[in-house]
Design a protein around this motif. Sequence first.
Motif, short mmCIF file in Angstrom:
data_model
loop_
_atom_site.label_atom_id
_atom_site.label_comp_id
_atom_site.label_asym_id
_atom_site.label_seq_id
_atom_site.Cartn_x
_atom_site.Cartn_y
_atom_site.Cartn_z
N ARG A 191 0.84 -1.21 0.00
CA ARG A 191 0.00 0.00 0.00
C ARG A 191 0.86 1.25 0.00
O ARG A 191 0.59 2.21 -0.71
CB ARG A 191 -0.93 0.01 1.21
CG ARG A 191 -2.07 -1.00 1.11
CD ARG A 191 -3.04 -0.89 2.27
NE ARG A 191 -3.71 0.40 2.24
CZ ARG A 191 -3.93 1.16 3.31
NH1 ARG A 191 -3.56 0.76 4.51
NH2 ARG A 191 -4.54 2.32 3.20
N LEU A 192 1.93 1.24 0.80
CA LEU A 192 2.84 2.39 0.87
C LEU A 192 3.54 2.60 -0.47
O LEU A 192 3.63 3.73 -0.95
CB LEU A 192 3.86 2.19 2.00
CG LEU A 192 4.85 3.33 2.23
CD1 LEU A 192 4.12 4.63 2.57
CD2 LEU A 192 5.82 2.95 3.34
N SER A 193 4.01 1.54 -1.08
CA SER A 193 4.69 1.65 -2.38
C SER A 193 3.76 2.19 -3.46
O SER A 193 4.11 3.11 -4.20
CB SER A 193 5.23 0.27 -2.78
OG SER A 193 5.84 0.32 -4.02
N SER A 194 2.57 1.64 -3.52
CA SER A 194 1.58 2.10 -4.51
C SER A 194 1.22 3.56 -4.27
O SER A 194 1.13 4.36 -5.22
CB SER A 194 0.33 1.22 -4.42
OG SER A 194 -0.69 1.71 -5.24
N SER A 195 1.02 3.90 -3.01
CA SER A 195 0.68 5.28 -2.65
C SER A 195 1.79 6.23 -3.05
O SER A 195 1.54 7.30 -3.63
CB SER A 195 0.44 5.35 -1.14
OG SER A 195 0.34 6.66 -0.71
N MET A 196 3.04 5.87 -2.77
CA MET A 196 4.16 6.74 -3.10
C MET A 196 4.30 6.91 -4.61
O MET A 196 4.58 8.01 -5.09
CB MET A 196 5.47 6.21 -2.51
CG MET A 196 5.59 6.41 -1.01
SD MET A 196 5.25 8.09 -0.40
CE MET A 196 6.32 9.09 -1.41
#
Length: 200
Positions: A72-77
Amino acid sequence: MPSNSSHPALLGGRLAVDFANAAPPNVDMPWQRLIDFLESTGIVSTERGTQLLTLPQSDPQAAEALLLKARRLSSSMRKVLAAMLRKHRIAGEWLEPVNEILRITEGHDELVGQDGAWKIEFIAREGGLDWLLAAVARSGAEIIAEGARARLRVCANPHCGLFFYDNSRTRRRRWCSMAVCGNRSKVAAFARKHASARAL
């Protein structure tokens, strides 16, 4: 992506940018890739990384929870960085994975001696796994807070697509890596120039 080795190429210039680059867009980051990233950036030691590699077998729920947050963090970034590059609005829901990790991971920075030198290390208040992503979330929050002043770029190689933070003195960096994409561009331009000269 320029690198096919097990350790991700750290070309982004900022931790959150490298994290966004760690897995190709629209591909879920595998557990091995997450651990390789954590090791290559120094977030965990090689010994801790080796222990974490066995976590899906010893504690599958904990591993799955951490991997879900990392994805989720990678996609968000990636979404945030792309929006910033295009000077588009950043959607509030893209920031939630960053804020979720920042809320959970309470702790402090501390000076720690290592190999005769000092480095700043984040010491988590709790022993959970979320702290492994705290430095990435903090780095992402700092870039987002820079807003229009952030020197974000995307590699000029149309087949690459890696993000990077332009720390160059002139602020005119074009390639994720001069040794990889920049060199390929120069070789291609040289070949085109000499091919057109031969055609004359």
